[in-house]
Design a protein around this motif. Structure first.
Motif, PDB file in Angstrom:
ATOM      1  N   PRO A  28       0.830  -1.209   0.000  1.00  0.00           N
ATOM      2  CA  PRO A  28       0.000   0.000   0.000  1.00  0.00           C
ATOM      3  C   PRO A  28       0.860   1.253   0.000  1.00  0.00           C
ATOM      4  N   ILE A  29       0.351   2.301  -0.626  1.00  0.00           N
ATOM      5  CA  ILE A  29       1.038   3.597  -0.623  1.00  0.00           C
ATOM      6  C   ILE A  29       0.506   4.413   0.542  1.00  0.00           C
ATOM      7  N   ASP A  30       1.392   4.947   1.311  1.00  0.00           N
ATOM      8  CA  ASP A  30       1.037   5.717   2.505  1.00  0.00           C
ATOM      9  C   ASP A  30       0.569   7.110   2.090  1.00  0.00           C
ATOM     10  N   VAL A  31      -0.687   7.186   1.641  1.00  0.00           N
ATOM     11  CA  VAL A  31      -1.229   8.446   1.131  1.00  0.00           C
ATOM     12  C   VAL A  31      -1.282   9.503   2.237  1.00  0.00           C
ATOM     13  N   ARG A  32      -1.677   9.096   3.439  1.00  0.00           N
ATOM     14  CA  ARG A  32      -1.742  10.069   4.549  1.00  0.00           C
ATOM     15  C   ARG A  32      -0.368  10.627   4.872  1.00  0.00           C
ATOM     16  N   GLY A  33       0.639   9.760   4.868  1.00  0.00           N
ATOM     17  CA  GLY A  33       1.998  10.218   5.147  1.00  0.00           C
ATOM     18  C   GLY A  33       2.488  11.192   4.088  1.00  0.00           C
ATOM     19  N   VAL A  63       1.777   9.531  12.453  1.00  0.00           N
ATOM     20  CA  VAL A  63       1.193   8.658  11.428  1.00  0.00           C
ATOM     21  C   VAL A  63       2.238   7.691  10.885  1.00  0.00           C
ATOM     22  N   GLU A  64       3.463   8.202  10.622  1.00  0.00           N
ATOM     23  CA  GLU A  64       4.502   7.352  10.039  1.00  0.00           C
ATOM     24  C   GLU A  64       4.952   6.260  11.000  1.00  0.00           C
ATOM     25  N   LEU A  65       5.030   6.574  12.289  1.00  0.00           N
ATOM     26  CA  LEU A  65       5.456   5.573  13.261  1.00  0.00           C
ATOM     27  C   LEU A  65       4.433   4.454  13.421  1.00  0.00           C
ATOM     28  N   PHE A  94       5.621   5.997   4.332  1.00  0.00           N
ATOM     29  CA  PHE A  94       6.202   6.745   3.222  1.00  0.00           C
ATOM     30  C   PHE A  94       7.698   6.965   3.474  1.00  0.00           C
ATOM     31  N   ILE A  95       8.047   7.405   4.674  1.00  0.00           N
ATOM     32  CA  ILE A  95       9.439   7.559   5.091  1.00  0.00           C
ATOM     33  C   ILE A  95       9.624   6.786   6.384  1.00  0.00           C
ATOM     34  N   ASP A  96      10.527   5.819   6.381  1.00  0.00           N
ATOM     35  CA  ASP A  96      10.781   5.007   7.566  1.00  0.00           C
ATOM     36  C   ASP A  96      11.593   5.850   8.553  1.00  0.00           C
ATOM     37  N   LEU A  97      10.901   6.524   9.460  1.00  0.00           N
ATOM     38  CA  LEU A  97      11.558   7.458  10.375  1.00  0.00           C
ATOM     39  C   LEU A  97      12.481   6.746  11.354  1.00  0.00           C
ATOM     40  N   ARG A  98      12.128   5.536  11.748  1.00  0.00           N
ATOM     41  CA  ARG A  98      12.997   4.796  12.669  1.00  0.00           C
ATOM     42  C   ARG A  98      14.333   4.475  12.000  1.00  0.00           C
ATOM     43  N   MET A  99      14.271   4.023  10.743  1.00  0.00           N
ATOM     44  CA  MET A  99      15.499   3.728  10.006  1.00  0.00           C
ATOM     45  C   MET A  99      16.307   5.007   9.784  1.00  0.00           C
ATOM     46  N   LEU A 100      15.607   6.095   9.450  1.00  0.00           N
ATOM     47  CA  LEU A 100      16.286   7.355   9.170  1.00  0.00           C
ATOM     48  C   LEU A 100      16.955   7.908  10.428  1.00  0.00           C
ATOM     49  N   ALA A 101      16.253   7.807  11.560  1.00  0.00           N
ATOM     50  CA  ALA A 101      16.822   8.303  12.818  1.00  0.00           C
ATOM     51  C   ALA A 101      18.043   7.508  13.228  1.00  0.00           C
ATOM     52  N   ALA A 102      18.051   6.218  12.912  1.00  0.00           N
ATOM     53  CA  ALA A 102      19.190   5.378  13.263  1.00  0.00           C
ATOM     54  C   ALA A 102      20.357   5.569  12.297  1.00  0.00           C
ATOM     55  N   ASN A 103      20.076   6.102  11.124  1.00  0.00           N
ATOM     56  CA  ASN A 103      21.112   6.277  10.097  1.00  0.00           C
ATOM     57  C   ASN A 103      21.603   7.719  10.124  1.00  0.00           C
ATOM     58  N   THR A 104      22.348   8.071  11.157  1.00  0.00           N
ATOM     59  CA  THR A 104      22.811   9.457  11.308  1.00  0.00           C
ATOM     60  C   THR A 104      23.754   9.914  10.188  1.00  0.00           C
ATOM     61  N   PRO A 105      24.549   9.029   9.549  1.00  0.00           N
ATOM     62  CA  PRO A 105      25.365   9.509   8.429  1.00  0.00           C
ATOM     63  C   PRO A 105      24.532  10.127   7.306  1.00  0.00           C
ATOM     64  N   ILE A 106      23.350   9.542   7.023  1.00  0.00           N
ATOM     65  CA  ILE A 106      22.496  10.116   5.983  1.00  0.00           C
ATOM     66  C   ILE A 106      21.953  11.464   6.425  1.00  0.00           C
ATOM     67  N   LEU A 107      21.543  11.579   7.689  1.00  0.00           N
ATOM     68  CA  LEU A 107      21.024  12.854   8.189  1.00  0.00           C
ATOM     69  C   LEU A 107      22.083  13.945   8.085  1.00  0.00           C
ATOM     70  N   ARG A 108      23.311  13.615   8.430  1.00  0.00           N
ATOM     71  CA  ARG A 108      24.383  14.607   8.326  1.00  0.00           C
ATOM     72  C   ARG A 108      24.671  14.959   6.865  1.00  0.00           C
ATOM     73  N   THR A 159      13.818   6.761  -2.647  1.00  0.00           N
ATOM     74  CA  THR A 159      13.298   7.680  -1.632  1.00  0.00           C
ATOM     75  C   THR A 159      14.429   8.462  -0.971  1.00  0.00           C
ATOM     76  N   ALA A 160      15.532   7.771  -0.629  1.00  0.00           N
ATOM     77  CA  ALA A 160      16.673   8.453  -0.004  1.00  0.00           C
ATOM     78  C   ALA A 160      17.262   9.505  -0.930  1.00  0.00           C
ATOM     79  N   SER A 161      17.329   9.191  -2.232  1.00  0.00           N
ATOM     80  CA  SER A 161      17.847  10.150  -3.201  1.00  0.00           C
ATOM     81  C   SER A 161      16.907  11.330  -3.359  1.00  0.00           C
ATOM     82  N   GLY A 162      15.602  11.058  -3.291  1.00  0.00           N
ATOM     83  CA  GLY A 162      14.639  12.152  -3.351  1.00  0.00           C
ATOM     84  C   GLY A 162      14.781  13.107  -2.181  1.00  0.00           C
ATOM     85  N   LEU A 163      14.960  12.558  -0.978  1.00  0.00           N
ATOM     86  CA  LEU A 163      15.166  13.397   0.205  1.00  0.00           C
ATOM     87  C   LEU A 163      16.484  14.174   0.106  1.00  0.00           C
ATOM     88  N   PHE A 164      17.480  13.580  -0.539  1.00  0.00           N
ATOM     89  CA  PHE A 164      18.759  14.251  -0.760  1.00  0.00           C
ATOM     90  C   PHE A 164      18.547  15.515  -1.596  1.00  0.00           C
TER      91      PHE A 164
END
Length: 443
Positions: free
Chosen positions: A187-192, A231-233, A239-253, A374-379
């Motif tokens: 399913p596509i997370d339309v609400r997210g 909603v995402e949690l 739509f965006i896996d916030l738990r994975m993103l929060a754990a992946n600090t190199p991408i955030l930086r 998705t990661a490239s889109g956020l980039f």
């Protein structure tokens, strides 16, 4: 590459068209700034959404759809109705050009994984070099097009470029594989998606004209963002896996560095050109030519960055070059020697050429293959957040006229941003660890 350059060329051609478009419709810098921001608003919101579509439905389908939208927008831009109409066209261009970069990164990742290769540093360098080349020659090309055909040419040029991208995608990009679970599609997370887009749009509208009276927009953006997180949690397939993103600090930086770097780069690309035209009185073609050192240095820097090691050193160089160029802006005036102006833009060209390749390499290393789109889109969203902040800073520093005093105010802001980037880069221990891992893999 043909699809990925559509966004950079539309980002930069407009730089030398702001003044003639404003003169055609009697609009000042405050109104024409929306021609920049409209594309970045649409792109910042659309990139991660399009990236998700690439992950779900395949790069080829998304590329074909994006090129078709760009062709339609190119035709519409040739109709000179008003600044508002052209602003809407720029927004459509932003949506259509979203497809190129996340689709390209997804194709590269799947190809490299299929061959059992590591980071395809040379191909990433070529991808960045193609975009950098278009990005840095954009103002010069725009000046030539406007001189020969008038400012509508910067919209019309999309028709042949997107047409070529469409044909290349049809004949060269491999067909997308059938959906894996045709009976039970994810399913596509339309609400997210809706909450993410709304929160980002409200925030960006506030950033376009920040003020005490509009603080309610900032409060609304925070509230919508909090609802988006909730909603995402809870979503089964977010739509965006916030738990994975929060754990992946190199991408955030990496996202933070990209945003800060391009705030300074776009501020020069648009704000400096406006000063050359209004503050120094140069024409569109001459203003474009004065950016050639930035173009040449950026292309050389990107071409020499095609290796997976040395990323940290290149990112530190980016911050130092931006800081040096920003300080130099404080000493520019109405009678400054042209040689000094050329050296100044060359510093920003060095940063521009290095930053995308280095940050793209880090993104490629740290992103899971299944979410590369998705990661490239956020980039790219991070990059265009920087562009939107840059346009806001330009409008606030210049007001109604791009004079030398406004350029000095712009330089002061960029000194602060560049210094922050330098601190963030030097303090990032993850870059050192990534370098060690890459050297060990090569050994």
């Amino acid at each position: 590459m043909a699809s990925a350059v559509l966004n950079p060329i539309n980002s930069t051609l407009i730089a030398v068209a702001l003044v003639p478009i404003g003169q055609s419709f009697g609009a000042g810098p405050g109104r024409t700034a929306w021609l920049i921001s409209a594309l970045y608003l649409a792109t910042a919101v659309g990139q991660p959404v399009v990236g998700l579509l690439v992950d779900r439905y395949g790069a080829r389908r998304v590329l074909l759809a994006g090129a078709s939208v760009v062709i339609v927008a190119g035709v519409a831009g040739m109709v000179p109705l008003s600044v508002g109409w052209l602003t809407g066209v720029r927004a459509v261009l932003g949506i259509g050009t979203c497809a190129g970069f996340p689709a390209a990164m997804a194709v590269l990742r799947r190809r490299a994984d299929a061959l059992g290769e590591g980071v395809p540093a040379r191909v990433l360098s070529l991808l960045s070099l193609s975009s950098q080349t278009i990005m840095v020659i954009g103002p010069t090309l725009g000046g030539v097009l406007i001189t020969l055909f008038g400012w509508p040419a910067i919209f019309a040029v999309n028709i042949p470029l997107a047409g070529a991208s469409l044909l290349l995608a049809i004949f060269w990009v491999p067909k997308d594989a059938p959906t894996r679970d045709a009976t039970k599609p994810k399913p596509i997370d339309v609400r997210g998606i809706a909450l993410f887009s709304l929160a980002l749009l409200v925030l960006l509208f506030y950033l376009m004209a920040p003020g005490i009276g509009d603080l309610w927009l900032l409060v609304a953006a925070v509230a919508i963002g909090a609802l988006f997180v909730r909603v995402e949690l809870r979503a089964q397939v977010p739509f965006i896996d916030l738990r994975m993103l929060a754990a992946n600090t190199p991408i955030l930086r990496t996202y933070l560095r990209q945003a800060l770097s391009f705030t300074a780069i776009y501020a020069i690309m648009f704000g400096y050109v406006q000063w050359l035209q209004e503050g120094r009185g140069f024409g569109e073609s001459v203003s474009g030519l004065l950016l050639l050192p930035m173009s040449a240095v950026a292309m050389c820097a990107a071409a020499l960055s095609g290796r997976p090691t040395g990323v940290r050193a290149r990112l530190v160089t980016v911050a130092v070059a931006l800081l040096g160029g920003s300080v130099a802006l404080l000493f520019v005036g109405d009678t400054t020697w042209l040689g000094f102006l050329l050296v100044l833009v060359a510093l920003f060209g060095l940063a521009q050429g290095l930053t995308s390749v280095a940050n793209q390499t880090t993104l490629y290393r740290e992103s899971p293959a299944e979410t590369m789109g998705t990661a490239s889109g956020l980039f790219r969203t991070a990059q265009y957040l920087g562009a939107i902040v840059a346009s806001t800073v330009i409008a606030q520093c210049y007001g109604v006229h791009a004079d030398s005093g406004g350029l000095h105010r712009l330089g002061t802001v960029l000194v602060v941003i560049s210094a922050l980037l330098l601190v963030v880069t030097i303090a990032d221990r993850g870059l050192k660890l990534a370098e060690r891992r890459e050297r060990a893999r090569q050994a």
